[in-house]
Motif scaffolding. Structure first.
Motif, mmCIF file in Angstrom:
data_model
loop_
_atom_site.group_PDB
_atom_site.id
_atom_site.type_symbol
_atom_site.label_atom_id
_atom_site.label_comp_id
_atom_site.label_asym_id
_atom_site.label_seq_id
_atom_site.Cartn_x
_atom_site.Cartn_y
_atom_site.Cartn_z
ATOM 1 N N MET A 172 -30.859 9.730 -24.321
ATOM 2 C CA MET A 172 -31.271 10.713 -25.314
ATOM 3 C C MET A 172 -32.756 10.574 -25.641
ATOM 4 O O MET A 172 -33.460 11.566 -25.784
ATOM 5 C CB MET A 172 -30.459 10.553 -26.604
ATOM 6 N N GLY A 173 -33.175 9.307 -25.782
ATOM 7 C CA GLY A 173 -34.582 9.051 -26.084
ATOM 8 C C GLY A 173 -35.496 9.584 -25.001
ATOM 9 O O GLY A 173 -36.556 10.149 -25.285
ATOM 10 N N LEU A 174 -35.083 9.423 -23.745
ATOM 11 C CA LEU A 174 -35.884 9.916 -22.626
ATOM 12 C C LEU A 174 -35.936 11.448 -22.634
ATOM 13 O O LEU A 174 -36.986 12.035 -22.367
ATOM 14 C CB LEU A 174 -35.312 9.401 -21.302
ATOM 15 N N CYS A 175 -34.822 12.089 -22.985
ATOM 16 C CA CYS A 175 -34.795 13.566 -23.077
ATOM 17 C C CYS A 175 -35.733 14.056 -24.180
ATOM 18 O O CYS A 175 -36.486 15.011 -23.975
ATOM 19 C CB CYS A 175 -33.377 14.057 -23.335
ATOM 20 N N VAL A 176 -35.677 13.400 -25.345
ATOM 21 C CA VAL A 176 -36.552 13.779 -26.459
ATOM 22 C C VAL A 176 -38.005 13.576 -26.061
ATOM 23 O O VAL A 176 -38.870 14.414 -26.350
ATOM 24 C CB VAL A 176 -36.191 12.975 -27.732
ATOM 25 N N LEU A 177 -38.283 12.466 -25.374
ATOM 26 C CA LEU A 177 -39.638 12.183 -24.907
ATOM 27 C C LEU A 177 -40.120 13.260 -23.932
ATOM 28 O O LEU A 177 -41.249 13.753 -24.043
ATOM 29 C CB LEU A 177 -39.687 10.808 -24.238
ATOM 30 N N CYS A 178 -39.265 13.659 -23.000
ATOM 31 C CA CYS A 178 -39.639 14.698 -22.029
ATOM 32 C C CYS A 178 -39.897 16.037 -22.705
ATOM 33 O O CYS A 178 -40.863 16.730 -22.374
ATOM 34 C CB CYS A 178 -38.555 14.843 -20.960
ATOM 35 N N VAL A 179 -39.053 16.399 -23.662
ATOM 36 C CA VAL A 179 -39.256 17.646 -24.402
ATOM 37 C C VAL A 179 -40.573 17.583 -25.173
ATOM 38 O O VAL A 179 -41.341 18.547 -25.209
ATOM 39 C CB VAL A 179 -38.069 17.923 -25.358
ATOM 40 N N GLY A 180 -40.857 16.433 -25.783
ATOM 41 C CA GLY A 180 -42.110 16.258 -26.514
ATOM 42 C C GLY A 180 -43.328 16.371 -25.623
ATOM 43 O O GLY A 180 -44.318 17.014 -25.975
ATOM 44 N N VAL A 181 -43.259 15.760 -24.433
ATOM 45 C CA VAL A 181 -44.382 15.838 -23.489
ATOM 46 C C VAL A 181 -44.586 17.282 -23.025
ATOM 47 O O VAL A 181 -45.714 17.784 -22.980
ATOM 48 C CB VAL A 181 -44.167 14.885 -22.289
ATOM 49 N N TYR A 182 -43.486 17.970 -22.701
ATOM 50 C CA TYR A 182 -43.580 19.369 -22.279
ATOM 51 C C TYR A 182 -44.190 20.233 -23.398
ATOM 52 O O TYR A 182 -45.081 21.054 -23.162
ATOM 53 C CB TYR A 182 -42.201 19.903 -21.898
ATOM 54 N N ALA A 183 -43.718 20.024 -24.634
ATOM 55 C CA ALA A 183 -44.230 20.805 -25.767
ATOM 56 C C ALA A 183 -45.715 20.512 -26.005
ATOM 57 O O ALA A 183 -46.489 21.415 -26.326
ATOM 58 C CB ALA A 183 -43.423 20.502 -27.022
ATOM 59 N N GLU A 184 -46.119 19.246 -25.823
ATOM 60 C CA GLU A 184 -47.526 18.893 -26.015
ATOM 61 C C GLU A 184 -48.403 19.527 -24.944
ATOM 62 O O GLU A 184 -49.504 20.004 -25.231
ATOM 63 C CB GLU A 184 -47.698 17.369 -26.010
ATOM 64 N N VAL A 185 -47.921 19.558 -23.701
ATOM 65 C CA VAL A 185 -48.670 20.210 -22.625
ATOM 66 C C VAL A 185 -48.850 21.693 -22.935
ATOM 67 O O VAL A 185 -49.936 22.254 -22.804
ATOM 68 C CB VAL A 185 -47.969 20.002 -21.262
ATOM 69 N N GLU A 186 -47.781 22.350 -23.392
ATOM 70 C CA GLU A 186 -47.865 23.762 -23.760
ATOM 71 C C GLU A 186 -48.790 23.972 -24.955
ATOM 72 O O GLU A 186 -49.534 24.939 -25.015
ATOM 73 C CB GLU A 186 -46.472 24.331 -24.070
ATOM 74 N N ARG A 187 -48.734 23.040 -25.913
ATOM 75 C CA ARG A 187 -49.586 23.138 -27.104
ATOM 76 C C ARG A 187 -51.051 23.012 -26.706
ATOM 77 O O ARG A 187 -51.908 23.725 -27.228
ATOM 78 C CB ARG A 187 -49.223 22.053 -28.109
ATOM 79 N N GLN A 188 -51.346 22.130 -25.781
ATOM 80 C CA GLN A 188 -52.731 21.960 -25.337
ATOM 81 C C GLN A 188 -53.225 23.201 -24.585
ATOM 82 O O GLN A 188 -54.392 23.550 -24.676
ATOM 83 C CB GLN A 188 -52.870 20.719 -24.449
ATOM 84 N N LYS A 189 -52.313 23.858 -23.849
ATOM 85 C CA LYS A 189 -52.693 25.103 -23.161
ATOM 86 C C LYS A 189 -53.075 26.181 -24.165
ATOM 87 O O LYS A 189 -54.023 26.925 -23.981
ATOM 88 C CB LYS A 189 -51.541 25.615 -22.291
ATOM 89 N N ASN A 190 -52.282 26.289 -25.235
ATOM 90 C CA ASN A 190 -52.488 27.344 -26.230
ATOM 91 C C ASN A 190 -53.391 26.907 -27.369
ATOM 92 O O ASN A 190 -53.744 27.703 -28.216
ATOM 93 C CB ASN A 190 -51.142 27.816 -26.785
ATOM 94 N N ARG A 191 -53.703 25.612 -27.442
ATOM 95 C CA ARG A 191 -54.569 25.033 -28.481
ATOM 96 C C ARG A 191 -54.104 25.403 -29.880
ATOM 97 O O ARG A 191 -54.850 25.947 -30.695
ATOM 98 C CB ARG A 191 -56.025 25.458 -28.299
ATOM 99 N N THR A 192 -52.842 25.134 -30.162
ATOM 100 C CA THR A 192 -52.319 25.386 -31.509
ATOM 101 C C THR A 192 -52.376 24.101 -32.307
ATOM 102 O O THR A 192 -52.525 23.020 -31.772
ATOM 103 C CB THR A 192 -50.867 25.886 -31.463
#
Length: 176
Positions: free
Chosen positions: A1-21
């Motif tokens: 579960m921790g690894l899944c949460v970590l992966c979702v967080g990394v994906y969301a951070e990559v998207e956030r950096q693309k959109n600079r929110t």
């Protein structure tokens, strides 16, 4: 579960950096997910390896970390309850600051939209909180002036008319 949460967080951070929110780094939900995922994954791996290898040191470390996390949660809850007024004021000021930057901050916008729809509320305390946003400011000239976002609107369920008519002739009129 921790690894899944970590992966979702990394994906969301990559998207956030693309959109600079989100300007505040630690307010970003993606960063919170990354930190939570790292802690969950690390603690779980230490417990699993300690259990599989019958390593008492790792098992003691696992127990200590879980006790510390439980203690931190208890302290946080106690402080939040003791300083309820300050906690509430901090929450309200954070909501107002988020409303002020609602259209600039995609992450907070999505969170606030979800909360307003889920709990059928509008703003922090009331709909007038939206007056701090430059687009919803009542003295503004834009199309959103003195308005609120769509997620503030309460949508009632349509109830069908179950009243039966005893008339034999009914005429339907269409309104143009």
């Amino acid at each position: 579960m921790g690894l899944c949460v970590l992966c979702v967080g990394v994906y969301a951070e990559v998207e956030r950096q693309k959109n600079r929110t989100l300007e505040g780094l630690f307010l970003a939900p993606a960063v919170v997910l990354i930190l939570l995922g790292l802690v969950m994954f690390t603690v779980s791996v230490v417990g699993m390896v300690g259990s599989l290898r019958d390593n008492k040191t790792l098992l003691h470390m696992f127990l200590c970390v879980l006790c510390v996390l439980l203690l931190l949660q208890a302290i946080g809850l106690t402080l939040a309850l003791i300083f309820e007024n300050k906690t509430s004021a901090l929450f309200q000021s954070s909501i107002r600051e988020g409303i002020k930057h609602y259209y600039d901050d995609l992450d907070f916008k999505n969170i606030l939209d979800y909360m307003q729809e889920k709990f059928s509320c509008c703003g922090g305390d009331e709909y007038k909180d939206w007056g701090v946003n430059q687009y919803h400011f009542c003295n503004g000239t834009g199309p959103l002036a003195c308005g609120v976002p769509y997620t503030c609107c309460v949508r009632k369920k349509v109830i069908a008319n179950t009243h039966t008519h005893t008339h034999t002739h009914t005429h339907a009129h269409k309104i143009s």
